[in-house]
Design a protein around this motif. Sequence first.
Motif, PDB file in Angstrom:
ATOM      1  N   GLY A 139       0.808  -1.214   0.000  1.00  0.00           N
ATOM      2  CA  GLY A 139       0.000   0.000   0.000  1.00  0.00           C
ATOM      3  C   GLY A 139       0.839   1.261   0.000  1.00  0.00           C
ATOM      4  O   GLY A 139       0.502   2.254  -0.656  1.00  0.00           O
ATOM      5  N   LEU A 140       1.955   1.233   0.722  1.00  0.00           N
ATOM      6  CA  LEU A 140       2.869   2.373   0.707  1.00  0.00           C
ATOM      7  C   LEU A 140       3.454   2.569  -0.690  1.00  0.00           C
ATOM      8  O   LEU A 140       3.543   3.695  -1.189  1.00  0.00           O
ATOM      9  CB  LEU A 140       4.002   2.151   1.714  1.00  0.00           C
ATOM     10  CG  LEU A 140       3.653   2.239   3.202  1.00  0.00           C
ATOM     11  CD1 LEU A 140       4.875   1.861   4.034  1.00  0.00           C
ATOM     12  CD2 LEU A 140       3.171   3.634   3.576  1.00  0.00           C
ATOM     13  N   ALA A 141       3.856   1.478  -1.304  1.00  0.00           N
ATOM     14  CA  ALA A 141       4.480   1.569  -2.626  1.00  0.00           C
ATOM     15  C   ALA A 141       3.502   2.096  -3.675  1.00  0.00           C
ATOM     16  O   ALA A 141       3.884   2.868  -4.560  1.00  0.00           O
ATOM     17  CB  ALA A 141       5.017   0.200  -3.048  1.00  0.00           C
ATOM     18  N   PRO A 157      15.158   2.914   4.190  1.00  0.00           N
ATOM     19  CA  PRO A 157      16.150   3.641   4.996  1.00  0.00           C
ATOM     20  C   PRO A 157      15.584   4.912   5.622  1.00  0.00           C
ATOM     21  O   PRO A 157      16.179   5.463   6.542  1.00  0.00           O
ATOM     22  CB  PRO A 157      17.251   3.956   3.981  1.00  0.00           C
ATOM     23  CG  PRO A 157      16.550   3.978   2.656  1.00  0.00           C
ATOM     24  CD  PRO A 157      15.472   2.943   2.753  1.00  0.00           C
ATOM     25  N   LYS A 158      14.436   5.397   5.134  1.00  0.00           N
ATOM     26  CA  LYS A 158      13.839   6.610   5.676  1.00  0.00           C
ATOM     27  C   LYS A 158      12.830   6.335   6.788  1.00  0.00           C
ATOM     28  O   LYS A 158      12.225   7.264   7.326  1.00  0.00           O
ATOM     29  CB  LYS A 158      13.158   7.397   4.545  1.00  0.00           C
ATOM     30  CG  LYS A 158      14.115   7.879   3.456  1.00  0.00           C
ATOM     31  CD  LYS A 158      13.380   8.666   2.396  1.00  0.00           C
ATOM     32  CE  LYS A 158      14.334   9.156   1.310  1.00  0.00           C
ATOM     33  NZ  LYS A 158      13.625   9.917   0.251  1.00  0.00           N
ATOM     34  N   ALA A 159      12.629   5.064   7.124  1.00  0.00           N
ATOM     35  CA  ALA A 159      11.687   4.720   8.185  1.00  0.00           C
ATOM     36  C   ALA A 159      12.142   5.333   9.509  1.00  0.00           C
ATOM     37  O   ALA A 159      13.335   5.387   9.811  1.00  0.00           O
ATOM     38  CB  ALA A 159      11.568   3.206   8.318  1.00  0.00           C
ATOM     39  N   ILE A 160      11.187   5.800  10.292  1.00  0.00           N
ATOM     40  CA  ILE A 160      11.485   6.461  11.570  1.00  0.00           C
ATOM     41  C   ILE A 160      11.303   5.468  12.704  1.00  0.00           C
ATOM     42  O   ILE A 160      10.219   4.904  12.894  1.00  0.00           O
ATOM     43  CB  ILE A 160      10.564   7.678  11.772  1.00  0.00           C
ATOM     44  CG1 ILE A 160      10.746   8.680  10.634  1.00  0.00           C
ATOM     45  CG2 ILE A 160      10.849   8.351  13.114  1.00  0.00           C
ATOM     46  CD1 ILE A 160       9.769   9.836  10.687  1.00  0.00           C
ATOM     47  N   TYR A 161      12.357   5.265  13.473  1.00  0.00           N
ATOM     48  CA  TYR A 161      12.298   4.349  14.612  1.00  0.00           C
ATOM     49  C   TYR A 161      11.459   4.970  15.726  1.00  0.00           C
ATOM     50  O   TYR A 161      11.635   6.123  16.096  1.00  0.00           O
ATOM     51  CB  TYR A 161      13.716   4.066  15.104  1.00  0.00           C
ATOM     52  CG  TYR A 161      13.796   3.319  16.410  1.00  0.00           C
ATOM     53  CD1 TYR A 161      13.464   1.970  16.483  1.00  0.00           C
ATOM     54  CD2 TYR A 161      14.215   3.965  17.570  1.00  0.00           C
ATOM     55  CE1 TYR A 161      13.555   1.286  17.678  1.00  0.00           C
ATOM     56  CE2 TYR A 161      14.309   3.285  18.774  1.00  0.00           C
ATOM     57  CZ  TYR A 161      13.972   1.950  18.820  1.00  0.00           C
ATOM     58  OH  TYR A 161      14.055   1.278  20.015  1.00  0.00           O
ATOM     59  N   VAL A 162      10.526   4.194  16.267  1.00  0.00           N
ATOM     60  CA  VAL A 162       9.630   4.682  17.321  1.00  0.00           C
ATOM     61  C   VAL A 162      10.000   4.105  18.681  1.00  0.00           C
ATOM     62  O   VAL A 162      10.057   4.824  19.679  1.00  0.00           O
ATOM     63  CB  VAL A 162       8.166   4.344  16.987  1.00  0.00           C
ATOM     64  CG1 VAL A 162       7.244   4.767  18.135  1.00  0.00           C
ATOM     65  CG2 VAL A 162       7.737   5.029  15.697  1.00  0.00           C
ATOM     66  N   GLY A 163      10.259   2.817  18.743  1.00  0.00           N
ATOM     67  CA  GLY A 163      10.587   2.191  20.019  1.00  0.00           C
ATOM     68  C   GLY A 163      10.589   0.685  19.879  1.00  0.00           C
ATOM     69  O   GLY A 163      10.290   0.140  18.810  1.00  0.00           O
ATOM     70  N   LEU A 259       9.735  -1.018  16.339  1.00  0.00           N
ATOM     71  CA  LEU A 259       8.604  -0.482  15.588  1.00  0.00           C
ATOM     72  C   LEU A 259       9.047   0.755  14.823  1.00  0.00           C
ATOM     73  O   LEU A 259       9.730   1.626  15.373  1.00  0.00           O
ATOM     74  CB  LEU A 259       7.460  -0.113  16.533  1.00  0.00           C
ATOM     75  CG  LEU A 259       6.247   0.571  15.885  1.00  0.00           C
ATOM     76  CD1 LEU A 259       5.528  -0.390  14.953  1.00  0.00           C
ATOM     77  CD2 LEU A 259       5.291   1.091  16.955  1.00  0.00           C
ATOM     78  N   TYR A 260       8.657   0.827  13.555  1.00  0.00           N
ATOM     79  CA  TYR A 260       9.009   1.957  12.695  1.00  0.00           C
ATOM     80  C   TYR A 260       7.753   2.546  12.067  1.00  0.00           C
ATOM     81  O   TYR A 260       6.751   1.853  11.879  1.00  0.00           O
ATOM     82  CB  TYR A 260       9.950   1.509  11.569  1.00  0.00           C
ATOM     83  CG  TYR A 260      11.338   1.151  12.016  1.00  0.00           C
ATOM     84  CD1 TYR A 260      12.374   2.081  11.965  1.00  0.00           C
ATOM     85  CD2 TYR A 260      11.622  -0.135  12.478  1.00  0.00           C
ATOM     86  CE1 TYR A 260      13.658   1.742  12.364  1.00  0.00           C
ATOM     87  CE2 TYR A 260      12.908  -0.473  12.884  1.00  0.00           C
ATOM     88  CZ  TYR A 260      13.917   0.473  12.825  1.00  0.00           C
ATOM     89  OH  TYR A 260      15.187   0.138  13.231  1.00  0.00           O
ATOM     90  N   VAL A 261       7.829   3.810  11.736  1.00  0.00           N
ATOM     91  CA  VAL A 261       6.815   4.465  10.917  1.00  0.00           C
ATOM     92  C   VAL A 261       7.409   4.673   9.529  1.00  0.00           C
ATOM     93  O   VAL A 261       8.447   5.330   9.384  1.00  0.00           O
ATOM     94  CB  VAL A 261       6.392   5.826  11.515  1.00  0.00           C
ATOM     95  CG1 VAL A 261       5.462   6.559  10.547  1.00  0.00           C
ATOM     96  CG2 VAL A 261       5.698   5.630  12.853  1.00  0.00           C
ATOM     97  N   SER A 262       6.774   4.103   8.525  1.00  0.00           N
ATOM     98  CA  SER A 262       7.218   4.259   7.142  1.00  0.00           C
ATOM     99  C   SER A 262       6.202   5.089   6.374  1.00  0.00           C
ATOM    100  O   SER A 262       4.993   4.994   6.620  1.00  0.00           O
ATOM    101  CB  SER A 262       7.385   2.896   6.468  1.00  0.00           C
ATOM    102  OG  SER A 262       8.471   2.185   7.027  1.00  0.00           O
ATOM    103  N   ALA A 263       6.680   5.901   5.442  1.00  0.00           N
ATOM    104  CA  ALA A 263       5.814   6.794   4.680  1.00  0.00           C
ATOM    105  C   ALA A 263       5.850   6.443   3.193  1.00  0.00           C
ATOM    106  O   ALA A 263       6.849   5.920   2.687  1.00  0.00           O
ATOM    107  CB  ALA A 263       6.240   8.251   4.876  1.00  0.00           C
TER     108      ALA A 263
END
Length: 298
Positions: A139-141, A157-163, A259-263
């Motif tokens: 879905g992101l792609a 590589p742009k995913a944001i690490y959350v915890g 856990l990461y947030v990817s855009a």
Amino acid sequence: MSRNLDIAPLRSLVAVADFGGFQRAATALHLTQSAVSQHVRRLESVIGRPLVERHGRGSRFTADGELLLTQARRIITLHDETVAGFLPGGVSGPTTISIGSTEHAAAQLLPSLSTALAQTVPKRDFRFRIDRGNKLRDGLASGSIDLALLLQQADDPKAIYVGDLTLAWFASPVWRRPTPSEPVPVVAFDEPCALRSRALDTLAEHSIPAAIGAEAFQLAGVQAAVGAGLGVALMATLGEVPDGLTPVTNLPPPDPLPLYVSARPGLPKETATQVASVLRPLLTTPRNDTVLTLAKGA
């Protein structure tokens, strides 16, 4: 006689789908469960067909419900973008942000995340989609969702690490661990699944033989198989014990999963940063004395 599909009932219909039930939808929308039910009945009156039907202990969408759900998402998006265009101080980028998450998080994380986002990012609306991790990446792609909460960084590589997410073993209260020479039966999601891999890897690292005792595509299936005594499962539940199950303490504790947030490509970076900043406190604030866990993954 003219028939109108009002926005509020359409929002309730979408919330029932995105949050996995009427009560969860009511919590996310700050409504009572009866109000959400009335909204769905109002839509059924306009359409002239049932949209939701009973299924076991829960409910599911009918074919007509699925069709209206697709159209409801489009109507709400267009409505919100139109309203935002006439408001002073509008925001750049899409006014409605779709966030994908796996089914595990629906009961525990998404209502709190929805409330927190509404308080901290009031100029945007957030819509949630529940699906498997590989489907969310697709879905992101394709751009059909804006953000996804995913276990492990994968190839972004742009995913944001959350915890880090702490995981725990659960079983039926009558389940007993086999003798050391017998494999431990594991209940797991179908491949690919990060929780499945972590469960098997954890047992293997401690030289504990294991075998898949049951597989399921959905969380309800995993919990039902565990409740039937078919094996143990690795879950993440934000410190809450699923109904009918009990924590297992005589198996080695697994390492947490990041856990990461990817855009999606093209989404403004600040949007993902905002969601990540709202998520972090939810992961570090325990709900009770139980180990903090969070359902994400497969």
